[in-house]
Scaffold this motif. Structure first.
Motif, PDB file in Angstrom:
ATOM      1  N   GLY A  50       0.974  -1.175  -0.019  1.00  0.00           N
ATOM      2  CA  GLY A  50      -0.187   0.047   0.042  1.00  0.00           C
ATOM      3  C   GLY A  50       0.848   1.248   0.108  1.00  0.00           C
ATOM      4  N   LYS A  51       2.037   1.065   0.063  1.00  0.00           N
ATOM      5  CA  LYS A  51       3.037   2.316   0.202  1.00  0.00           C
ATOM      6  C   LYS A  51       3.077   3.037  -1.240  1.00  0.00           C
ATOM      7  CE  LYS A  51       4.677   2.704   4.436  1.00  0.00           C
ATOM      8  NZ  LYS A  51       5.445   1.731   5.143  1.00  0.00           N
ATOM      9  N   PHE A  52       3.620   3.903  -1.520  1.00  0.00           N
ATOM     10  CA  PHE A  52       3.972   4.720  -2.868  1.00  0.00           C
ATOM     11  C   PHE A  52       5.557   4.302  -3.088  1.00  0.00           C
ATOM     12  CE2 PHE A  52       3.693   7.364  -6.431  1.00  0.00           C
ATOM     13  CZ  PHE A  52       2.588   7.320  -6.823  1.00  0.00           C
ATOM     14  N   LEU A  53       5.733   4.182  -4.314  1.00  0.00           N
ATOM     15  CA  LEU A  53       7.296   3.950  -4.650  1.00  0.00           C
ATOM     16  C   LEU A  53       7.889   5.457  -4.416  1.00  0.00           C
ATOM     17  CD1 LEU A  53       7.140   1.997  -8.401  1.00  0.00           C
ATOM     18  CD2 LEU A  53       8.066   1.125  -6.340  1.00  0.00           C
ATOM     19  N   GLY A  54       9.237   5.252  -4.040  1.00  0.00           N
ATOM     20  CA  GLY A  54       9.819   6.418  -4.146  1.00  0.00           C
ATOM     21  C   GLY A  54      10.920   6.298  -2.686  1.00  0.00           C
ATOM     22  N   ARG A  55      11.814   7.323  -2.959  1.00  0.00           N
ATOM     23  CA  ARG A  55      12.927   7.338  -1.975  1.00  0.00           C
ATOM     24  C   ARG A  55      12.534   7.348  -0.654  1.00  0.00           C
ATOM     25  NH1 ARG A  55      17.903   7.966  -1.902  1.00  0.00           N
ATOM     26  NH2 ARG A  55      18.874   8.045  -4.335  1.00  0.00           N
ATOM     27  N   LYS A  56      11.546   7.962  -0.096  1.00  0.00           N
ATOM     28  CA  LYS A  56      10.959   7.865   1.272  1.00  0.00           C
ATOM     29  C   LYS A  56      10.502   6.526   1.630  1.00  0.00           C
ATOM     30  CE  LYS A  56       7.270  10.748   3.224  1.00  0.00           C
ATOM     31  NZ  LYS A  56       6.016  11.445   3.062  1.00  0.00           N
ATOM     32  N   THR A  57       9.780   5.693   0.800  1.00  0.00           N
ATOM     33  CA  THR A  57       9.340   4.432   1.209  1.00  0.00           C
ATOM     34  C   THR A  57      10.770   3.518   1.274  1.00  0.00           C
ATOM     35  OG1 THR A  57       7.523   4.864   0.029  1.00  0.00           O
ATOM     36  CG2 THR A  57       7.968   2.641   0.504  1.00  0.00           C
ATOM     37  N   GLY A  58      11.609   4.005   0.658  1.00  0.00           N
ATOM     38  CA  GLY A  58      12.924   2.955   0.621  1.00  0.00           C
ATOM     39  C   GLY A  58      13.015   1.634  -0.557  1.00  0.00           C
ATOM     40  N   LEU A  59      11.996   2.097  -1.520  1.00  0.00           N
ATOM     41  CA  LEU A  59      11.818   1.246  -2.636  1.00  0.00           C
ATOM     42  C   LEU A  59      11.475   1.921  -3.917  1.00  0.00           C
ATOM     43  CD1 LEU A  59      11.816  -1.882  -3.675  1.00  0.00           C
ATOM     44  CD2 LEU A  59       9.390  -1.877  -3.189  1.00  0.00           C
ATOM     45  N   TRP A  60      12.121   2.016  -4.907  1.00  0.00           N
ATOM     46  CA  TRP A  60      11.718   2.673  -6.012  1.00  0.00           C
ATOM     47  C   TRP A  60      12.424   2.043  -7.280  1.00  0.00           C
ATOM     48  CZ3 TRP A  60      15.218   4.301  -2.348  1.00  0.00           C
ATOM     49  CH2 TRP A  60      16.365   4.692  -2.759  1.00  0.00           C
ATOM     50  N   ILE A  61      11.988   2.686  -8.421  1.00  0.00           N
ATOM     51  CA  ILE A  61      12.704   2.064  -9.963  1.00  0.00           C
ATOM     52  C   ILE A  61      13.187   3.104 -10.410  1.00  0.00           C
ATOM     53  CG2 ILE A  61      12.097   0.926 -12.011  1.00  0.00           C
ATOM     54  CD1 ILE A  61       9.799  -0.514 -10.396  1.00  0.00           C
ATOM     55  N   GLU A  62      14.306   2.752 -11.074  1.00  0.00           N
ATOM     56  CA  GLU A  62      15.399   3.838 -11.742  1.00  0.00           C
ATOM     57  C   GLU A  62      15.602   3.466 -13.028  1.00  0.00           C
ATOM     58  OE1 GLU A  62      18.948   4.799  -9.768  1.00  0.00           O
ATOM     59  OE2 GLU A  62      18.095   5.435  -8.273  1.00  0.00           O
ATOM     60  N   ASP A  63      15.558   4.483 -14.028  1.00  0.00           N
ATOM     61  CA  ASP A  63      16.021   4.209 -15.422  1.00  0.00           C
ATOM     62  C   ASP A  63      17.448   4.840 -15.437  1.00  0.00           C
ATOM     63  OD1 ASP A  63      16.380   4.304 -18.127  1.00  0.00           O
ATOM     64  OD2 ASP A  63      14.857   5.395 -18.746  1.00  0.00           O
ATOM     65  N   ARG A  64      18.314   3.663 -15.678  1.00  0.00           N
ATOM     66  CA  ARG A  64      19.759   4.125 -15.542  1.00  0.00           C
ATOM     67  C   ARG A  64      20.505   3.981 -16.937  1.00  0.00           C
ATOM     68  NH1 ARG A  64      22.339   1.919 -10.194  1.00  0.00           N
ATOM     69  NH2 ARG A  64      21.281   2.882  -8.698  1.00  0.00           N
ATOM     70  N   GLY A  65      19.320   4.312 -18.190  1.00  0.00           N
ATOM     71  CA  GLY A  65      19.946   4.443 -19.419  1.00  0.00           C
ATOM     72  C   GLY A  65      20.257   3.284 -20.302  1.00  0.00           C
ATOM     73  N   VAL A  66      19.962   2.106 -19.361  1.00  0.00           N
ATOM     74  CA  VAL A  66      20.146   0.789 -20.137  1.00  0.00           C
ATOM     75  C   VAL A  66      18.916   0.573 -20.979  1.00  0.00           C
ATOM     76  CG1 VAL A  66      20.073  -1.717 -19.825  1.00  0.00           C
ATOM     77  CG2 VAL A  66      21.193  -0.002 -18.350  1.00  0.00           C
ATOM     78  N   THR A  67      19.052   0.226 -22.498  1.00  0.00           N
ATOM     79  CA  THR A  67      18.055   0.087 -23.138  1.00  0.00           C
ATOM     80  C   THR A  67      18.046  -1.534 -23.771  1.00  0.00           C
ATOM     81  OG1 THR A  67      17.921   2.163 -24.176  1.00  0.00           O
ATOM     82  CG2 THR A  67      16.569   0.550 -25.429  1.00  0.00           C
ATOM     83  N   ILE A  68      17.080  -2.067 -23.488  1.00  0.00           N
ATOM     84  CA  ILE A  68      17.032  -3.443 -24.009  1.00  0.00           C
ATOM     85  C   ILE A  68      16.388  -3.660 -25.347  1.00  0.00           C
ATOM     86  CG2 ILE A  68      16.305  -5.983 -23.378  1.00  0.00           C
ATOM     87  CD1 ILE A  68      18.299  -4.702 -21.276  1.00  0.00           C
ATOM     88  N   GLN A  69      17.148  -4.147 -26.171  1.00  0.00           N
ATOM     89  CA  GLN A  69      16.508  -4.449 -27.374  1.00  0.00           C
ATOM     90  C   GLN A  69      15.336  -5.378 -27.506  1.00  0.00           C
ATOM     91  OE1 GLN A  69      19.372  -5.236 -30.632  1.00  0.00           O
ATOM     92  NE2 GLN A  69      20.901  -4.736 -29.220  1.00  0.00           N
ATOM     93  N   LYS A  70      14.270  -5.066 -28.249  1.00  0.00           N
ATOM     94  CA  LYS A  70      13.009  -6.031 -28.201  1.00  0.00           C
ATOM     95  C   LYS A  70      13.398  -7.296 -28.472  1.00  0.00           C
ATOM     96  CE  LYS A  70       9.179  -2.778 -28.060  1.00  0.00           C
ATOM     97  NZ  LYS A  70       8.015  -2.658 -28.257  1.00  0.00           N
ATOM     98  N   LYS A  71      14.243  -7.727 -29.300  1.00  0.00           N
ATOM     99  CA  LYS A  71      14.600  -8.955 -30.093  1.00  0.00           C
ATOM    100  C   LYS A  71      15.044  -9.846 -28.620  1.00  0.00           C
ATOM    101  CE  LYS A  71      19.153  -7.935 -31.863  1.00  0.00           C
ATOM    102  NZ  LYS A  71      19.829  -7.768 -33.210  1.00  0.00           N
ATOM    103  N   LEU A  72      15.850  -9.073 -27.520  1.00  0.00           N
ATOM    104  CA  LEU A  72      16.197  -9.654 -26.393  1.00  0.00           C
ATOM    105  C   LEU A  72      14.955  -9.871 -25.327  1.00  0.00           C
ATOM    106  CD1 LEU A  72      19.555  -8.024 -25.929  1.00  0.00           C
ATOM    107  CD2 LEU A  72      19.356 -10.149 -27.099  1.00  0.00           C
ATOM    108  N   ILE A  73      13.811  -9.478 -25.627  1.00  0.00           N
ATOM    109  CA  ILE A  73      12.844  -9.780 -24.778  1.00  0.00           C
ATOM    110  C   ILE A  73      11.879 -10.886 -25.329  1.00  0.00           C
ATOM    111  CG2 ILE A  73      10.646  -8.942 -23.415  1.00  0.00           C
ATOM    112  CD1 ILE A  73      12.185  -6.044 -23.760  1.00  0.00           C
ATOM    113  N   ARG A  74      11.733 -11.935 -24.350  1.00  0.00           N
ATOM    114  CA  ARG A  74      10.805 -13.111 -24.735  1.00  0.00           C
ATOM    115  C   ARG A  74       9.557 -12.810 -24.137  1.00  0.00           C
ATOM    116  NH1 ARG A  74      13.623 -18.483 -23.770  1.00  0.00           N
ATOM    117  NH2 ARG A  74      13.583 -17.692 -21.855  1.00  0.00           N
ATOM    118  N   ARG A  75       8.649 -13.307 -25.068  1.00  0.00           N
ATOM    119  CA  ARG A  75       6.962 -13.012 -24.236  1.00  0.00           C
ATOM    120  C   ARG A  75       6.470 -14.467 -24.132  1.00  0.00           C
ATOM    121  NH1 ARG A  75       3.105  -8.688 -26.298  1.00  0.00           N
ATOM    122  NH2 ARG A  75       1.740  -9.763 -25.028  1.00  0.00           N
TER     123      ARG A  75
END
Length: 174
Positions: A124-149
DNA sequence: TAAGTGATCTCT
DNA sequence: GAGATCACTTAA
């Protein structure tokens, strides 16, 4: 470049969010230390109609988090021993979430939460530094062909929904 | 392949 | 209140 993902990222189509989360970093702060691990496996749970989703029978005390605004954290306990970590997506009152199943070096949703010390306190918390859990974009791009569905795991009861390719896995990891 | 484990949901 | 179920892991 590091950018913390905000609710604008999560307030989009669940499948799109699930796919784009591959290659992003899950960051967890515990006792002042930060761990950042690349996400390599996700699953989408989208809407009332999805029989595999907790929300398909309507709102309950457990799943009401899924009906909140995008960016909330939904943690629940299952099989008597495992916590599962989900990020809520989509609009308020539309139940949808992305299950984080694996990060680099850690495969399996139950092991992920154990390693990062994620439990019901975060539910029920919100993602963020305050919560201690969050998600970052660090500039890594995964090519679509490397993602399997593939179809999702552990939901054979979900009839036609069990076959839908709502799971995203990065090739060559884990 | 099956057992372990306990919260939650769906009936009474 | 009881019984079934479950978005999993481990050990065999």
């Amino acid at each position: 470049m590091k950018k913390i993902l905000l609710s604008s990222f999560f307030n989009r189509k669940t499948l799109l969010v699930a796919e784009e989360l591959i290659g992003k970093f899950l960051v967890r702060r515990v006792r002042g230390k930060e761990k950042a691990l690349m996400i390599c496996e996700t699953e989408a749970y989208d809407g009332f109609k999805d029989k595999a989703s907790h929300a398909h029978r309507g709102k309950t005390t457990r799943n009401e988090i899924m009906f909140r605004e995008a960016g909330h954290i939904y943690v629940y306990f299952t099989y008597g021993m495992h916590y599962m970590l989900n990020i809520v997506t989509g609009n308020k009152d539309y139940p949808a979430a992305v299950l984080l199943r694996a990060v680099e070096g850690v495969s399996g949703p139950g092991r992920l939460t154990k390693k990062l010390r994620i439990d019901k306190k975060l539910n029920g918390k919100f993602l963020g530094r305050k919560t201690g859990l969050w998600i970052e974009d660090r500039g890594v791009t995964i090519q679509k062909k490397l993602i399997r569905r593939t179809p999702r795991i552990g939901i054979r009861y979900a009839e036609e929904w069990a076959k839908k390719p709502y799971r995203f896995v990065m090739k060559g990891k884990n």
